[in-house]
Design a protein around this motif. Structure first.
Motif, PDB file in Angstrom:
ATOM      1  N   ASP A 216      -2.946 -28.441  -0.077  1.00 30.07           N
ATOM      2  CA  ASP A 216      -2.626 -29.792  -0.551  1.00 30.07           C
ATOM      3  C   ASP A 216      -2.416 -30.753   0.615  1.00 30.07           C
ATOM      4  OD1 ASP A 216      -2.765 -29.229  -3.252  1.00 30.07           O
ATOM      5  OD2 ASP A 216      -0.659 -28.609  -3.370  1.00 30.07           O
ATOM      6  N   ARG A 217      -1.910 -30.233   1.718  1.00 38.95           N
ATOM      7  CA  ARG A 217      -1.565 -31.078   2.867  1.00 38.95           C
ATOM      8  C   ARG A 217      -2.642 -31.103   3.941  1.00 38.95           C
ATOM      9  NH1 ARG A 217       2.792 -27.741   2.053  1.00 38.95           N
ATOM     10  NH2 ARG A 217       2.508 -26.679   4.063  1.00 38.95           N
ATOM     11  N   HIS A 218      -3.501 -30.092   3.931  1.00 38.78           N
ATOM     12  CA  HIS A 218      -4.505 -29.988   4.991  1.00 38.78           C
ATOM     13  C   HIS A 218      -5.881 -29.749   4.376  1.00 38.78           C
ATOM     14  CE1 HIS A 218      -1.492 -29.755   8.244  1.00 38.78           C
ATOM     15  NE2 HIS A 218      -0.778 -29.066   7.366  1.00 38.78           N
ATOM     16  N   PRO A 219      -6.674 -30.792   4.217  1.00 37.73           N
ATOM     17  CA  PRO A 219      -8.019 -30.634   3.659  1.00 37.73           C
ATOM     18  C   PRO A 219      -8.820 -29.620   4.467  1.00 37.73           C
ATOM     19  CG  PRO A 219      -7.431 -32.947   3.835  1.00 37.73           C
ATOM     20  CD  PRO A 219      -6.358 -32.194   4.555  1.00 37.73           C
ATOM     21  N   GLY A 220      -9.645 -28.899   3.758  1.00 34.31           N
ATOM     22  CA  GLY A 220     -10.448 -27.873   4.422  1.00 34.31           C
ATOM     23  C   GLY A 220      -9.839 -26.494   4.350  1.00 34.31           C
ATOM     24  N   THR A 221      -8.561 -26.423   3.933  1.00 31.96           N
ATOM     25  CA  THR A 221      -7.920 -25.114   3.759  1.00 31.96           C
ATOM     26  C   THR A 221      -8.512 -24.448   2.513  1.00 31.96           C
ATOM     27  OG1 THR A 221      -5.877 -25.946   4.741  1.00 31.96           O
ATOM     28  CG2 THR A 221      -5.741 -23.904   3.474  1.00 31.96           C
ATOM     29  N   HIS A 222      -8.998 -23.249   2.682  1.00 31.95           N
ATOM     30  CA  HIS A 222      -9.660 -22.551   1.581  1.00 31.95           C
ATOM     31  C   HIS A 222      -9.124 -21.125   1.497  1.00 31.95           C
ATOM     32  CE1 HIS A 222     -12.876 -20.171  -0.375  1.00 31.95           C
ATOM     33  NE2 HIS A 222     -13.113 -21.269  -1.054  1.00 31.95           N
ATOM     34  N   VAL A 223      -8.880 -20.665   0.268  1.00 24.46           N
ATOM     35  CA  VAL A 223      -8.322 -19.333   0.060  1.00 24.46           C
ATOM     36  C   VAL A 223      -9.243 -18.529  -0.857  1.00 24.46           C
ATOM     37  CG1 VAL A 223      -6.319 -17.988  -0.654  1.00 24.46           C
ATOM     38  CG2 VAL A 223      -6.006 -20.322   0.217  1.00 24.46           C
ATOM     39  N   THR A 224      -9.615 -17.348  -0.409  1.00 21.74           N
ATOM     40  CA  THR A 224     -10.365 -16.408  -1.243  1.00 21.74           C
ATOM     41  C   THR A 224      -9.467 -15.219  -1.529  1.00 21.74           C
ATOM     42  OG1 THR A 224     -12.467 -17.048  -0.227  1.00 21.74           O
ATOM     43  CG2 THR A 224     -12.407 -14.948  -1.407  1.00 21.74           C
ATOM     44  N   TRP A 225      -9.278 -14.913  -2.799  1.00 23.54           N
ATOM     45  CA  TRP A 225      -8.408 -13.812  -3.212  1.00 23.54           C
ATOM     46  C   TRP A 225      -9.279 -12.626  -3.593  1.00 23.54           C
ATOM     47  CZ3 TRP A 225      -5.083 -13.627  -8.292  1.00 23.54           C
ATOM     48  CH2 TRP A 225      -4.190 -12.552  -8.224  1.00 23.54           C
ATOM     49  N   LEU A 226      -9.090 -11.507  -2.905  1.00 23.62           N
ATOM     50  CA  LEU A 226      -9.890 -10.312  -3.133  1.00 23.62           C
ATOM     51  C   LEU A 226      -9.114  -9.314  -3.973  1.00 23.62           C
ATOM     52  CD1 LEU A 226     -11.253  -9.801   0.489  1.00 23.62           C
ATOM     53  CD2 LEU A 226     -12.194 -11.211  -1.354  1.00 23.62           C
ATOM     54  N   LEU A 227      -9.684  -8.957  -5.112  1.00 26.94           N
ATOM     55  CA  LEU A 227      -9.086  -7.973  -6.004  1.00 26.94           C
ATOM     56  C   LEU A 227      -9.997  -6.765  -6.103  1.00 26.94           C
ATOM     57  CD1 LEU A 227      -7.886 -10.281  -8.925  1.00 26.94           C
ATOM     58  CD2 LEU A 227      -6.426  -9.037  -7.336  1.00 26.94           C
ATOM     59  N   VAL A 263      -7.726 -21.601  -5.166  1.00 28.26           N
ATOM     60  CA  VAL A 263      -7.910 -20.173  -4.910  1.00 28.26           C
ATOM     61  C   VAL A 263      -9.206 -19.716  -5.570  1.00 28.26           C
ATOM     62  CG1 VAL A 263      -6.964 -17.863  -5.248  1.00 28.26           C
ATOM     63  CG2 VAL A 263      -5.418 -19.779  -4.792  1.00 28.26           C
ATOM     64  N   GLU A 264     -10.090 -19.187  -4.769  1.00 25.49           N
ATOM     65  CA  GLU A 264     -11.331 -18.589  -5.248  1.00 25.49           C
ATOM     66  C   GLU A 264     -11.082 -17.091  -5.433  1.00 25.49           C
ATOM     67  OE1 GLU A 264     -15.917 -18.444  -3.616  1.00 25.49           O
ATOM     68  OE2 GLU A 264     -14.265 -18.327  -2.187  1.00 25.49           O
ATOM     69  N   VAL A 265     -11.483 -16.553  -6.557  1.00 25.78           N
ATOM     70  CA  VAL A 265     -11.191 -15.154  -6.875  1.00 25.78           C
ATOM     71  C   VAL A 265     -12.467 -14.328  -6.836  1.00 25.78           C
ATOM     72  CG1 VAL A 265     -10.175 -13.558  -8.534  1.00 25.78           C
ATOM     73  CG2 VAL A 265      -9.281 -15.885  -8.337  1.00 25.78           C
ATOM     74  N   VAL A 266     -12.410 -13.220  -6.117  1.00 28.97           N
ATOM     75  CA  VAL A 266     -13.519 -12.270  -6.079  1.00 28.97           C
ATOM     76  C   VAL A 266     -12.986 -10.933  -6.582  1.00 28.97           C
ATOM     77  CG1 VAL A 266     -15.188 -11.055  -4.646  1.00 28.97           C
ATOM     78  CG2 VAL A 266     -14.630 -13.434  -4.147  1.00 28.97           C
ATOM     79  N   THR A 267     -13.535 -10.445  -7.678  1.00 30.98           N
ATOM     80  CA  THR A 267     -13.053  -9.198  -8.273  1.00 30.98           C
ATOM     81  C   THR A 267     -13.977  -8.034  -7.926  1.00 30.98           C
ATOM     82  OG1 THR A 267     -14.246  -9.688 -10.321  1.00 30.98           O
ATOM     83  CG2 THR A 267     -11.947 -10.399 -10.189  1.00 30.98           C
ATOM     84  N   GLY A 268     -13.456  -6.832  -8.119  1.00 34.41           N
ATOM     85  CA  GLY A 268     -14.248  -5.639  -7.865  1.00 34.41           C
ATOM     86  C   GLY A 268     -14.663  -5.484  -6.412  1.00 34.41           C
ATOM     87  N   PHE A 269     -13.839  -5.998  -5.495  1.00 32.81           N
ATOM     88  CA  PHE A 269     -14.209  -5.999  -4.070  1.00 32.81           C
ATOM     89  C   PHE A 269     -13.327  -5.009  -3.311  1.00 32.81           C
ATOM     90  CE2 PHE A 269     -14.646  -7.368   0.275  1.00 32.81           C
ATOM     91  CZ  PHE A 269     -15.946  -7.859   0.359  1.00 32.81           C
ATOM     92  N   ARG A 270     -13.921  -3.913  -2.875  1.00 37.15           N
ATOM     93  CA  ARG A 270     -13.242  -2.934  -2.038  1.00 37.15           C
ATOM     94  C   ARG A 270     -13.836  -3.016  -0.636  1.00 37.15           C
ATOM     95  NH1 ARG A 270     -12.822  -0.866  -7.127  1.00 37.15           N
ATOM     96  NH2 ARG A 270     -10.949   0.355  -7.579  1.00 37.15           N
ATOM     97  N   THR A 271     -13.050  -3.455   0.308  1.00 35.32           N
ATOM     98  CA  THR A 271     -13.556  -3.734   1.647  1.00 35.32           C
ATOM     99  C   THR A 271     -14.028  -2.453   2.331  1.00 35.32           C
ATOM    100  OG1 THR A 271     -11.998  -5.573   1.824  1.00 35.32           O
ATOM    101  CG2 THR A 271     -13.032  -4.802   3.865  1.00 35.32           C
ATOM    102  N   GLY A 272     -15.254  -2.484   2.832  1.00 35.30           N
ATOM    103  CA  GLY A 272     -15.812  -1.358   3.559  1.00 35.30           C
ATOM    104  C   GLY A 272     -16.002  -1.639   5.035  1.00 35.30           C
TER     105      GLY A 272
END
Length: 440
Positions: A216-227, A263-272
């Protein structure tokens, strides 16, 4: 051996509560803490506000000890930060315990004196010995009992989806945080940057809410949530059905941030794998999907117990959770995801090595959602047994606030505890999120 101290490992909330109960029983505790002060692990999340209010954060025996020293309890309904909990309770409690607490004393081993764990002969006639490292050198401390309240804070789970570090994870350690970021002290690290948050527990929700506020305070801040789970499901918690209102509110705030597009959500993501792409990191899943590059990664995938210093005492631990075997069925996240557990105490926590108990967060092994109230009741029961009050040890009463989210047996992903159905509250079942596709 009755003249020997009961060694308590760890000067966190559960370890100090154990010491208070021991003093009240007329026994001699010796709390050994590797850090420089009480609540050294709590200092690692000093900026995070607890779900529990002060009423649920003060052990009864500790309260009685503190009140005798002139301590004034904070407002019962206030939810402190980690820093406030340490300053307002843990540090005064350690001071009240006085010489019973030693700092800068790292426990590196425990054994039966003169016996490794294989030897039976004469075992019951020897005291336990605790091996300690200090700035002054090594010590061997004989003990009538050892209460392990050392926690799990020092052993975070890796980012890798199979429980081991992903390929490239160690090499990228300078860009991966395994704790909830302090966005006051570390704002520059995340402001205006792309951050991936991995994890489905309350720590992950806390990070999501904080980073969304930064956006909200800093444009360009982006969050991807990995589930790791295949759908969002109950990942936002029980909402208004949660009997800890602050915990339910956190999930609702995280859900609102997702709805608002922060918040962008990515599901079914197991980091390899973790790959470098210029100054950024690219996360690749075990099924080959590749995310857009990010500047930072926050891996909040839970913690695990470290039993290495207990290698020469006889332990009975569940092969899945690493929790005491008799406790494991009561807390197994493949079956339970509510905030309630069956009453338990010394009977579930004692180890085959006489006089050894595992308590607190460490007693839960890899299971999540441990509350201070659970630890306080555990040590009350354990200390009663050490004192010879077996009736008191067996009289275990524990009622915990429900999360508002629970799953039945077999209904959710074993790799993602707590992804099952609902305990009867509205939670955030009306939330619809479309997970963006990762790049092939």
């Amino acid at each position: 051996m009755s003249e020997l101290p009961v060694v308590v490992v760890g000067a966190g909330p559960v370890g100090l509560a154990a010491a208070a109960h021991l003093v009240e029983r007329g026994l001699r505790p010796l709390v050994l803490e590797a850090g420089p002060r009480a609540g050294a692990a709590v200092a690692g999340w000093h900026h995070v506000r607890l779900f529990s209010a002060w009423l649920e954060l003060v052990d009864p025996a500790a309260r009685r000890l503190l009140e005798r020293s002139g301590w004034t309890a904070p407002p019962a309904d206030h939810h402190p930060t980690g820093a406030e909990w340490a300053a307002g309770y843990l540090e005064p409690l350690a001071e009240a315990l006085g010489e019973h607490v030693r700092f800068g004393a790292r426990v590196v081993g425990a054994a039966r004196r003169g016996r490794d764990r294989v030897v039976d002969a004469g075992r019951d006639d020897e005291p336990l010995t605790v091996h300690v490292e200090t700035t002054g050198g090594e010590e061997r401390i004989p003990a009538r009992a050892v209460v392990d309240a050392s926690g799990t804070w020092g052993s975070p789970n890796p980012l890798g989806g199979d429980g081991l570090p992903a390929v490239g994870e160690r090499a990228a350690a300078d860009r991966i945080a395994y704790r909830v970021p302090d966005l006051v002290a570390e704002a520059e690290r995340y402001a205006g940057k792309r951050t991936a948050v991995a994890g489905s527990g309350h720590s992950a929700l806390t990070a999501l809410v904080a980073l969304a506020g930064l956006a909200d305070r800093h444009p360009g801040t982006h969050v991807t949530w990995l589930l790791r789970r295949g759908a969002v499901g109950a990942a936002f918690g029980g909402g208004e059905a949660d009997q800890l209102p602050a915990r339910g509110a956190l999930g609702l705030r995280a859900a609102a941030a997702a709805r608002a597009g922060h918040v962008e959500v990515v599901t079914g993501f197991r980091t390899g794998a973790v790959e470098r792409e210029g100054e950024r990191l690219v996360l690749r899943s075990q099924d080959g999907r590749r995310l857009d590059p990010v500047d930072e990664v926050v891996a909040l995938t839970g913690f695990r117990p470290d039993h290495s210093w207990l290698s020469e005492v006889r332990l009975d631990l569940d092969p899945v959770l690493g929790a005491p075997t008799r406790l494991a069925p009561l807390i197994d996240p493949n079956v339970h995801s509510c905030g309630t557990v069956e009453p338990h105490g010394a009977d579930e926590l004692r180890q085959p090595e006489a006089g050894v108990y595992v308590v607190g967060m460490k007693s839960y092994g890899r299971a999540p959602t441990f509350l201070a109230l659970t630890g306080y009741e555990q040590v009350r029961s354990v200390v009663a047994e050490i004192a010879g009050d077996h009736e008191g040890a067996e009289r275990v009463e524990l009622v915990l606030p429900e999360t508002g989210v629970c799953g039945g047996s077999g209904v959710f992903d074993a790799a993602e505890p707590g992804s099952g159905g609902c305990c009867g509250g509205p939670a955030v079942a009306d939330l619809t999120l479309t997970a963006p596709a990762a790049r092939p």
